[in-house]
Design a protein around this motif. Structure first.
Motif, PDB file in Angstrom:
ATOM      1  N   HIS A  41     -28.480  -9.490  10.505  1.00  0.00           N
ATOM      2  CA  HIS A  41     -27.471 -10.815  11.439  1.00  0.00           C
ATOM      3  C   HIS A  41     -27.742 -10.789  12.293  1.00  0.00           C
ATOM      4  O   HIS A  41     -28.379 -10.620  13.083  1.00  0.00           O
ATOM      5  N   PHE A  45     -22.852  -5.882  15.668  1.00  0.00           N
ATOM      6  CA  PHE A  45     -22.281  -4.412  16.665  1.00  0.00           C
ATOM      7  C   PHE A  45     -23.022  -3.496  16.201  1.00  0.00           C
ATOM      8  O   PHE A  45     -24.270  -3.365  15.076  1.00  0.00           O
ATOM      9  N   PHE A  68     -14.168 -11.474  11.732  1.00  0.00           N
ATOM     10  CA  PHE A  68     -15.457 -11.916  11.168  1.00  0.00           C
ATOM     11  C   PHE A  68     -16.278 -10.373  11.243  1.00  0.00           C
ATOM     12  O   PHE A  68     -17.054 -10.450  11.558  1.00  0.00           O
ATOM     13  N   VAL A  71     -22.605  -8.208   8.619  1.00  0.00           N
ATOM     14  CA  VAL A  71     -22.234  -7.003   8.084  1.00  0.00           C
ATOM     15  C   VAL A  71     -22.266  -5.896   7.553  1.00  0.00           C
ATOM     16  O   VAL A  71     -22.761  -4.464   7.990  1.00  0.00           O
ATOM     17  N   THR A  73     -20.450  -3.516  10.449  1.00  0.00           N
ATOM     18  CA  THR A  73     -20.674  -2.376  11.105  1.00  0.00           C
ATOM     19  C   THR A  73     -18.902  -1.902  11.200  1.00  0.00           C
ATOM     20  O   THR A  73     -19.304  -0.648  11.324  1.00  0.00           O
ATOM     21  N   ASP A  89     -15.654 -12.264   5.805  1.00  0.00           N
ATOM     22  CA  ASP A  89     -16.607 -13.397   6.069  1.00  0.00           C
ATOM     23  C   ASP A  89     -16.525 -14.332   5.537  1.00  0.00           C
ATOM     24  O   ASP A  89     -16.456 -13.664   3.918  1.00  0.00           O
ATOM     25  N   LEU A  90     -16.796 -15.622   6.008  1.00  0.00           N
ATOM     26  CA  LEU A  90     -16.950 -16.467   5.036  1.00  0.00           C
ATOM     27  C   LEU A  90     -18.255 -16.824   4.348  1.00  0.00           C
ATOM     28  O   LEU A  90     -18.174 -17.269   3.738  1.00  0.00           O
ATOM     29  N   TYR A  94     -23.617 -12.780   4.268  1.00  0.00           N
ATOM     30  CA  TYR A  94     -23.841 -11.947   4.884  1.00  0.00           C
ATOM     31  C   TYR A  94     -22.990 -11.191   4.434  1.00  0.00           C
ATOM     32  O   TYR A  94     -23.127  -9.555   4.418  1.00  0.00           O
ATOM     33  N   ASP A 117     -12.229 -17.238   4.278  1.00  0.00           N
ATOM     34  CA  ASP A 117     -11.884 -17.702   5.335  1.00  0.00           C
ATOM     35  C   ASP A 117     -10.762 -16.922   5.648  1.00  0.00           C
ATOM     36  O   ASP A 117      -9.839 -16.989   5.339  1.00  0.00           O
ATOM     37  N   SER A 118     -11.082 -16.326   6.979  1.00  0.00           N
ATOM     38  CA  SER A 118     -10.365 -15.550   7.605  1.00  0.00           C
ATOM     39  C   SER A 118      -8.662 -16.082   7.807  1.00  0.00           C
ATOM     40  O   SER A 118      -8.012 -15.658   7.683  1.00  0.00           O
ATOM     41  N   TYR A 167     -24.697 -18.900  11.800  1.00  0.00           N
ATOM     42  CA  TYR A 167     -24.081 -18.672  10.163  1.00  0.00           C
ATOM     43  C   TYR A 167     -23.639 -19.419   9.515  1.00  0.00           C
ATOM     44  O   TYR A 167     -24.560 -18.861   8.228  1.00  0.00           O
ATOM     45  N   ASN A 172     -15.111 -24.300   8.486  1.00  0.00           N
ATOM     46  CA  ASN A 172     -14.491 -23.691   8.982  1.00  0.00           C
ATOM     47  C   ASN A 172     -14.966 -21.721   9.671  1.00  0.00           C
ATOM     48  O   ASN A 172     -14.031 -21.340  10.646  1.00  0.00           O
ATOM     49  N   ASP A 173     -16.187 -21.848   9.585  1.00  0.00           N
ATOM     50  CA  ASP A 173     -16.695 -21.865  11.065  1.00  0.00           C
ATOM     51  C   ASP A 173     -16.635 -21.086  12.162  1.00  0.00           C
ATOM     52  O   ASP A 173     -16.706 -22.396  12.560  1.00  0.00           O
ATOM     53  N   LEU A 174     -16.502 -20.714  12.749  1.00  0.00           N
ATOM     54  CA  LEU A 174     -15.918 -20.861  13.790  1.00  0.00           C
ATOM     55  C   LEU A 174     -17.128 -21.466  15.373  1.00  0.00           C
ATOM     56  O   LEU A 174     -16.943 -21.680  15.751  1.00  0.00           O
TER      57      LEU A 174
END
Ligand SMILES: C[S@@+](CC[C@H](N)C(=O)[O-])C[C@H]1O[C@@H](n2cnc3c(N)ncnc32)[C@H](O)[C@@H]1O
Length: 274
Positions: A41, A45, A68, A71, A73, A89-90, A94, A117-118, A167, A172-174
């Motif tokens: 990824h 983190f 978000f 992978v 963490t 996660d969208l 991942y 999507d969150s 990503y 809608n991905d930030l």
């Protein structure tokens, strides 16, 4: 156990001594060998850093949310501390990698990955959550940073990235918001849903560093604090996460001062109903 546990402590399982150590305003980011999996990824983190946060903000029976999830963490750290985690996660790739990672660690049932999507998925979660720890995409910087001084040098890896540039293509991905303002708006909507699901008096930690937008330095930390306060969160302080092993780039040299970010900000908030 190092120190004495105070029975009035309803927040975590730490002794006074352990609690005090974690209130330090800087931590040195800590690697472990299990971090390697996450290098598939672009911006994961490190497990030990998240374990520290989870041990400060939760105790047995609590539920942690990472909207978000990347992978996974956060879920690995939850698992190591026997805490239930939910990660969203969208990006299907991942989610697949996060599932694979948890399977390889023989994680049993407690950890849940939601691929979606969150903005929609958080409100569908049945339980109230006790802690949210997360790191959003840093606006569109993964799309910008592949060139110039940071371009990959022959035979050398550019940070933790292995062949992943950004990503997804999802609108809608930030990480795909055209302007910084759109990025903050969408982040705010997702955090409103987190606020709704979070139990009263519980905490949320946002991990992010400052970055440039159109080559101009942004005080992202300030904007995140303002966004969260507008939702109703109370700012509880920032822990600087030192990453002293990152390469230094001569961005403005020898004409102008340009900063090299060698830390992340762990920005902590509490939900306090007025
Ligand atoms: C900085 S990464 C998180 C990495 C994670 N902390 C880890 O250790 O793997 C941000 C993630 O947010 C995801 N994302 C972006 N927009 C999203 C949205 N609207 N809903 C859910 N996930 C989203 C991206 O796919 C990306 O994996």
């Amino acid at each position: 156990m190092d120190g004495i546990f105070d029975k009035r402590n309803k927040l975590n399982n730490l002794t006074g001594k352990e609690w005090l150590k974690l209130t330090k305003s800087f931590w040195v980011s800590e690697k472990c060998k299990e971090d390697r999996f996450a290098f598939q990824h672009p911006a994961p983190f490190l497990i030990k850093d998240i374990e520290k946060l989870i041990s400060m903000f939760t105790k047995e029976g609590d539920i942690v949310l990472d909207p978000f999830n990347g992978v996974g963490t956060t879920l690995v750290a939850c698992n190591n501390l026997k805490i239930k985690g939910i990660g969203i996660d969208l990006n299907k790739k991942y989610c697949y990698l996060a599932n694979k990672r948890l399977k390889e660690l023989s994680v049993k049932n407690k950890q849940k990955i939601i691929c979606g999507d969150s903005i929609k998925e958080i409100l569908k979660i049945k339980e109230k959550i006790d802690y949210c720890v997360t790191s959003p995409p840093y606006h569109n910087i993964l799309k910008n940073n592949g060139q110039g001084l940071r371009a990959k040098k022959e035979g050398r890896r550019n940070g933790p990235r292995i062949g992943v540039d950004y990503y997804s293509e999802n609108k809608n991905d930030l990480g795909n918001q055209k302007s910084y303002e759109n990025f903050l708006n969408l982040f705010s909507k997702i955090m409103m849903a987190v606020y709704e699901k979070l139990k009263d008096k519980k905490y949320t930690s946002i991990i992010i560093s400052d970055f440039t937008v159109n080559k101009k330095e942004k005080c992202v930390q300030g904007d995140i604090v303002m966004t969260m306060e507008n939702i109703g969160f109370e700012f509880s302080g920032t822990t600087i996460l030192l990453q002293d092993n990152k390469p230094l780039y001569p961005f403005g040299y020898p004409y102008a001062y340009k900063i090299n970010h060698q830390h992340q900000n762990i920005i902590n908030f509490r939900k306090v109903k007025i």
